[in-house]
Design an enzyme around this catalytic site. Sequence first.
Site, PDB file in Angstrom:
ATOM      1  CG  ASP A  48      -0.522  -0.295   2.859  1.00 52.30           C
ATOM      2  OD1 ASP A  48       1.285  -0.318   2.407  1.00 52.30           O
ATOM      3  OD2 ASP A  48      -0.722   0.001   3.436  1.00 52.30           O
ATOM      4  CD  GLU A 119       0.068  -1.139   7.901  1.00 57.61           C
ATOM      5  OE1 GLU A 119      -0.115  -1.161   8.856  1.00 57.61           O
ATOM      6  OE2 GLU A 119       1.198  -1.427   6.891  1.00 57.61           O
ATOM      7  CD  GLU A 187       7.815  -0.116   7.733  1.00 54.52           C
ATOM      8  OE1 GLU A 187       8.347   0.884   7.909  1.00 54.52           O
ATOM      9  OE2 GLU A 187       6.516  -0.868   7.566  1.00 54.52           O
TER      10      GLU A 187
END
Length: 287
Positions: A48, A119, A187
């Site tokens: 995204d 996520e 991340e």
Amino acid sequence: MTERPPVTLARIAEMHAAGEQIVMVTAYDHPSARAAERAGVDMILVGDSAAQVVLGYDGTAPVSLDEMLMLARAVRRAVRTAFVVVDLPFGATEISDEQAVASSLRLVKEAGADAVKLEGGQPARLSRIRAIVAAGIPVVGHIGLTPQTATALGGLRAQGRTVDTALRVAQEALDVEAAGAIALVVEAVPAAVVAEIRGALGIPLIGIGAGAADGQVLVHHDLLGITAGRTARFVKQYAALGDAMAEGIATYAAEVRTGEFPSAEHTYPVADDVLDQVRAHLAARAH
């Protein structure tokens, strides 16, 4: 040269078990996916992040499921061997497990996704993972810095640098694996924290700004130097295509303005008799 077999879930598990590094890169269109495929990457993520680097949005939240489907279909048409993962965009899973499954089914049926990425590791997100997996669709998790909900994390900043946040990231990793994810993207988390988490997991951990892991992922535009402006600390630029693109277009523009382009070599020849007929026809029409 023998074409390599497609990268499957079984192959990813084999690589993980053997300690082979898994290479993932983003792609958002047919040319970038074709380049990644030619380069022999193992996994392609239709991220995204396309919201910013392709569609010009200020963040990832505005991109829609329909836009992700369009991008993923273009990528899928270029890919023969890499394992294609597609991001579930913000708004495509937040309402219910049923919505999450329906969105995931569209990505698989309409775009040919091999897996979807979701996520978060909070209880509601874990419920979504379990529901999608129960529907027969592989899920890649994503914890640490989660751009879709970065505002709630205090912005686009590293996670896991305090006791509380490090423990949260560690627990989310365990929970996402237990919910059925086949791999996990982490991340912007300190490498030392990731090393501890990695040792506790039985699924591949794909790092981005997270130090050594079972594999790495970077954004196509970042690593090739196409992204305008400042990039994240964890980005390593392997080419300067953005500059080369601008220079190429500037040279083209200059040659058009001076009449240097097009030259004879860039035009098509025509027989004299054809040209005579055209002249005669135009002359007749003029009178």
